[in-house]
Scaffold this motif. Structure first.
Motif, mmCIF file in Angstrom:
data_model
loop_
_atom_site.group_PDB
_atom_site.id
_atom_site.type_symbol
_atom_site.label_atom_id
_atom_site.label_comp_id
_atom_site.label_asym_id
_atom_site.label_seq_id
_atom_site.Cartn_x
_atom_site.Cartn_y
_atom_site.Cartn_z
ATOM 1 N N VAL A 1 0.861 -1.185 0.000
ATOM 2 C CA VAL A 1 0.000 0.000 0.000
ATOM 3 C C VAL A 1 0.894 1.230 0.000
ATOM 4 C CG1 VAL A 1 -1.738 1.314 1.293
ATOM 5 C CG2 VAL A 1 -1.870 -1.181 1.224
ATOM 6 N N VAL A 2 0.484 2.269 -0.721
ATOM 7 C CA VAL A 2 1.182 3.551 -0.722
ATOM 8 C C VAL A 2 0.172 4.625 -0.330
ATOM 9 C CG1 VAL A 2 2.559 5.198 -2.042
ATOM 10 C CG2 VAL A 2 2.654 2.755 -2.610
ATOM 11 N N LEU A 3 0.524 5.475 0.634
ATOM 12 C CA LEU A 3 -0.373 6.525 1.112
ATOM 13 C C LEU A 3 0.070 7.891 0.596
ATOM 14 C CD1 LEU A 3 -0.697 5.448 4.867
ATOM 15 C CD2 LEU A 3 -2.201 4.820 2.952
ATOM 16 N N THR A 4 -0.896 8.682 0.123
ATOM 17 C CA THR A 4 -0.561 10.050 -0.281
ATOM 18 C C THR A 4 -0.461 10.962 0.942
ATOM 19 O OG1 THR A 4 -2.905 10.641 -0.608
ATOM 20 C CG2 THR A 4 -1.689 9.806 -2.525
ATOM 21 N N HIS A 5 -1.358 10.782 1.932
ATOM 22 C CA HIS A 5 -1.275 11.582 3.158
ATOM 23 C C HIS A 5 -2.150 10.952 4.226
ATOM 24 C CE1 HIS A 5 -4.882 13.245 1.233
ATOM 25 N NE2 HIS A 5 -5.230 13.788 2.391
ATOM 26 N N ALA A 6 -2.194 11.573 5.399
ATOM 27 C CA ALA A 6 -2.706 10.908 6.595
ATOM 28 C C ALA A 6 -4.196 11.078 6.852
ATOM 29 C CB ALA A 6 -1.931 11.411 7.828
ATOM 30 N N HIS A 7 -4.893 11.922 6.123
ATOM 31 C CA HIS A 7 -6.310 12.119 6.410
ATOM 32 C C HIS A 7 -7.078 10.800 6.312
ATOM 33 C CE1 HIS A 7 -6.460 16.749 5.722
ATOM 34 N NE2 HIS A 7 -6.392 16.453 7.011
ATOM 35 N N ARG B 1 -1.886 -2.953 14.650
ATOM 36 C CA ARG B 1 -1.277 -3.846 13.655
ATOM 37 C C ARG B 1 -1.026 -3.108 12.348
ATOM 38 N NH1 ARG B 1 -5.241 -8.311 12.806
ATOM 39 N NH2 ARG B 1 -3.642 -9.132 11.394
ATOM 40 N N ALA B 2 -1.925 -2.198 11.979
ATOM 41 C CA ALA B 2 -1.731 -1.410 10.757
ATOM 42 C C ALA B 2 -0.556 -0.453 10.908
ATOM 43 C CB ALA B 2 -3.012 -0.644 10.434
ATOM 44 N N VAL B 3 -0.479 0.205 12.058
ATOM 45 C CA VAL B 3 0.622 1.146 12.312
ATOM 46 C C VAL B 3 1.974 0.439 12.217
ATOM 47 C CG1 VAL B 3 1.722 2.494 14.154
ATOM 48 C CG2 VAL B 3 -0.721 2.811 13.652
ATOM 49 N N ALA B 4 2.034 -0.810 12.652
ATOM 50 C CA ALA B 4 3.296 -1.562 12.622
ATOM 51 C C ALA B 4 3.797 -1.795 11.198
ATOM 52 C CB ALA B 4 3.124 -2.896 13.343
ATOM 53 N N LEU B 5 2.927 -1.663 10.214
ATOM 54 C CA LEU B 5 3.309 -1.908 8.821
ATOM 55 C C LEU B 5 3.773 -0.642 8.105
ATOM 56 C CD1 LEU B 5 0.355 -4.269 7.769
ATOM 57 C CD2 LEU B 5 2.625 -4.927 8.588
ATOM 58 N N GLY C 1 -6.731 -9.462 6.333
ATOM 59 C CA GLY C 1 -5.720 -10.307 5.714
ATOM 60 C C GLY C 1 -4.513 -9.645 5.096
ATOM 61 N N PHE C 2 -4.524 -8.313 4.914
ATOM 62 C CA PHE C 2 -3.342 -7.671 4.332
ATOM 63 C C PHE C 2 -2.190 -7.697 5.330
ATOM 64 C CE2 PHE C 2 -0.732 -3.797 3.951
ATOM 65 C CZ PHE C 2 -0.166 -4.038 2.702
ATOM 66 N N ASN C 3 -0.994 -8.006 4.829
ATOM 67 C CA ASN C 3 0.168 -8.054 5.725
ATOM 68 C C ASN C 3 1.432 -7.561 5.033
ATOM 69 O OD1 ASN C 3 1.292 -8.622 8.281
ATOM 70 N ND2 ASN C 3 2.142 -10.558 7.523
ATOM 71 N N GLY C 4 1.286 -6.706 4.028
ATOM 72 C CA GLY C 4 2.449 -6.156 3.339
ATOM 73 C C GLY C 4 2.905 -4.859 3.974
ATOM 74 N N ARG C 5 3.812 -4.182 3.300
ATOM 75 C CA ARG C 5 4.281 -2.888 3.814
ATOM 76 C C ARG C 5 3.374 -1.757 3.333
ATOM 77 N NH1 ARG C 5 10.886 -2.496 3.813
ATOM 78 N NH2 ARG C 5 11.263 -4.243 5.226
ATOM 79 N N VAL C 6 3.333 -0.697 4.146
ATOM 80 C CA VAL C 6 2.564 0.501 3.818
ATOM 81 C C VAL C 6 3.556 1.651 3.701
ATOM 82 C CG1 VAL C 6 0.709 2.043 4.523
ATOM 83 C CG2 VAL C 6 0.583 -0.395 5.089
ATOM 84 N N TYR C 7 3.771 2.130 2.497
ATOM 85 C CA TYR C 7 4.794 3.148 2.239
ATOM 86 C C TYR C 7 4.176 4.549 2.294
ATOM 87 C CZ TYR C 7 7.610 -0.770 0.622
ATOM 88 O OH TYR C 7 8.302 -1.956 0.547
ATOM 89 N N CYS C 8 4.908 5.483 2.890
ATOM 90 C CA CYS C 8 4.428 6.858 3.020
ATOM 91 C C CYS C 8 5.593 7.750 3.414
ATOM 92 C CB CYS C 8 3.317 6.946 4.068
ATOM 93 S SG CYS C 8 3.805 6.364 5.716
ATOM 94 N N SER C 9 5.360 9.052 3.456
ATOM 95 C CA SER C 9 6.381 9.974 3.936
ATOM 96 C C SER C 9 6.550 9.813 5.440
ATOM 97 C CB SER C 9 5.994 11.420 3.607
ATOM 98 O OG SER C 9 4.868 11.809 4.381
ATOM 99 N N SER C 10 7.663 10.302 5.957
ATOM 100 C CA SER C 10 7.940 10.201 7.383
ATOM 101 C C SER C 10 6.876 10.928 8.205
ATOM 102 C CB SER C 10 9.328 10.776 7.687
ATOM 103 O OG SER C 10 9.587 10.784 9.069
ATOM 104 N N ALA C 11 6.480 12.127 7.770
ATOM 105 C CA ALA C 11 5.464 12.880 8.518
ATOM 106 C C ALA C 11 4.122 12.173 8.470
ATOM 107 C CB ALA C 11 5.348 14.295 7.958
ATOM 108 N N THR C 12 3.786 11.565 7.335
ATOM 109 C CA THR C 12 2.538 10.808 7.243
ATOM 110 C C THR C 12 2.564 9.635 8.204
ATOM 111 O OG1 THR C 12 2.104 11.476 4.959
ATOM 112 C CG2 THR C 12 1.081 9.427 5.708
#
Length: 451
Positions: free
Chosen positions: A57-63, A132-136, A77-88
């Motif tokens: 997953v890739v996030l554009t921002h935190a809203h 669990r989501a935050v850990a990814l 069931g998702f267990n991959g990485r979630v990519y985003c900026s450091s501030a996000t």
């Protein structure tokens, strides 16, 4: 490469775009639907794809309309990485648990008062799911190319809008596609303007204000008028705020107006633990916005921070002029809902909306003249003055979007208009076609397109 639109079609919420490249699947944004009931029900429906089949997953921002479905994706069931900026990443670490907490609280309150049609009422997801989501969450450096799955790379560039908001350029070996996420303003008082982009094979661009122009004046004067008018009535000014972005901007303007002596020195309360934490994160990411550390500290000192439930409840007993900033910004949940019950019936008070109000939200109803709103199973009369300042918006209007598109050296093969109500999306489609003669589409929900 193929794109499937799983959200943000015909609405400004629920952003989810599935990119398929060969056997790999990448989801860009993972947001909750908000507003109209038929949209919110989609949060409870089975996702049209198996979450376990998504590789990243890739996030554009935190809203939350871009990230708030993530705990449910992980739960299912998702267990991959979630990519985003450091501030996000930093903001999601507070926003996702808060979203889960609010849902758990609303379910408990519904069960206690018995106003839910479900017995028992259940939260969409829990704080354990959010943890669990935050850990990814996997932060990446801005402007660096990162491989998120074999053969697929991303590059994040600042988009303005809020702290950490990013444009996402996604590429495989043959095709590139650029996601605007939520595009910021050209002259935002706090955030830097969105990064110019010269080329991409395909473009997905938001259209929240695709049919409108913002008031070109700064909100100082209107805000001062509203504060002074309410104070003269000995009333309370209640401002539903988005905890990330709008809360900090309002504190900036209130501090500025007090410093200039243009409003009385009445107490200001920031009644959102998440907004308090977000303001602290804002301070930690100096260099990604226009304020220095000293200015950030001054803004924080403008308001009294409210953390406990008891302190929040005590605010409802206030009977003298104060300013209360409380989440959520569309009055769709959070502590501000309890404040509307307390202050909405009294004509001395003012409820000020300072951001986009999606169709179906209490905020949209009130700015459109509703004389009552449904809260916790009953109707609350709205006798308070209701105001709306559009120039607070963190979204580019159509002129600002067109100005940003001017940077393209060659037209994308196809531009997709999303994240807008139908009239706004189609208005932007028409403007882009007329100005640039590009191939422009307003996609439908669940539509798939081969790129």
């Amino acid at each position: 490469m193929k794109i499937t639109f799983l959200g943000a079609t015909g609405t400004v919420t629920g952003s989810k775009y599935l990119i398929t490249s060969g056997s790999k699947r990448v989801l860009v944004d993972c947001g909750l639907f908000q507003g109209l009931k038929q949209l919110r029900l989609k949060n409870w429906a089975r996702l049209p794809i198996d979450p376990a089949s998504i590789d990243a997953v890739v996030l554009t921002h935190a809203h939350i309309d871009h990230t708030g479905y993530l705990p449910l994706l992980v739960k299912n069931g998702f267990n991959g990485r979630v990519y985003c900026s450091s501030a996000t990443r930093d903001l999601c670490e507070i926003m996702l648990p808060d979203s889960a907490h609010l849902q758990e609280e609303e379910a408990r309150y519904a069960n206690k008062r018995g106003f839910s049609k479900h017995n028992p009422a259940l939260p969409l997801y829990t704080q354990e799911d959010a943890a669990r989501a935050v850990a990814l969450l996997t932060p990446v450096e801005l402007e660096e190319t990162v491989e998120v799955v074999p053969g697929v790379t991303i590059k994040l560039s600042p988009a303005g809008h809020i702290l950490g908001a990013s444009l996402v350029l996604l590429k495989d070996s043959e095709t590139s596609i650029l996601f605007s996420g939520d595009l910021g303003r050209m002259n935002d008082p706090l955030m830097l303007p969105p990064t110019p982009v010269a080329e991409a094979d395909y473009l997905v661009v938001e259209s929240t204000y695709g049919d409108r122009l913002h008031d070109q004046s700064t909100p100082d004067e209107r805000l001062a008028e509203i504060i002074n008018r309410t104070a003269r009535r000995r009333g309370v000014l209640l401002v539903p705020v988005f905890a990330v972005g709008r809360a900090q901007e309002l504190l900036y303007y209130i501090h500025k107006l007090k410093k200039q002596g243009l409003i009385p020195d009445i107490p200001v309360y920031l009644n959102s633990p998440m907004a308090v934490d977000a303001t602290d994160i804002f301070m930690r990411h100096a260099g990604e916005h226009k304020l220095n550390a000293t200015e950030c500290r001054e803004i924080m000192q403008t308001a009294r921070m409210v953390n406990s439930v008891e302190e929040s409840q005590a605010l409802n007993e206030i009977n003298h002029p104060v300013i209360i900033l409380a989440a959520s910004g569309m009055a769709s949940g959070g502590r501000v809902v309890h404040h509307i019950k307390a202050f909405g019936p009294d004509p001395r008070n003012t409820i000020l909306f300072a951001g986009y109000q999606a169709a179906g939200t209490r905020g949209a109803a009130m700015i459109n003249g509703a004389t009552s709103v449904k809260i916790h199973g009953g109707y609350v009369p709205i006798n308070a003055e209701v105001e709306f300042i559009s120039s607070f918006s963190a979204h580019a209007d159509y002129n600002e979007i067109l100005h940003w598109l001017d940077n393209f050296s060659a037209p994308p093969k196809r531009t997709f208009i999303t994240h807008g109500e139908p009239i706004a999306a189609d208005a932007l489609r028409l403007r882009i076609e007329e100005r640039f003669a590009w191939n422009v589409t307003v996609p439908e929900y669940l539509e798939s397109v081969d790129l």
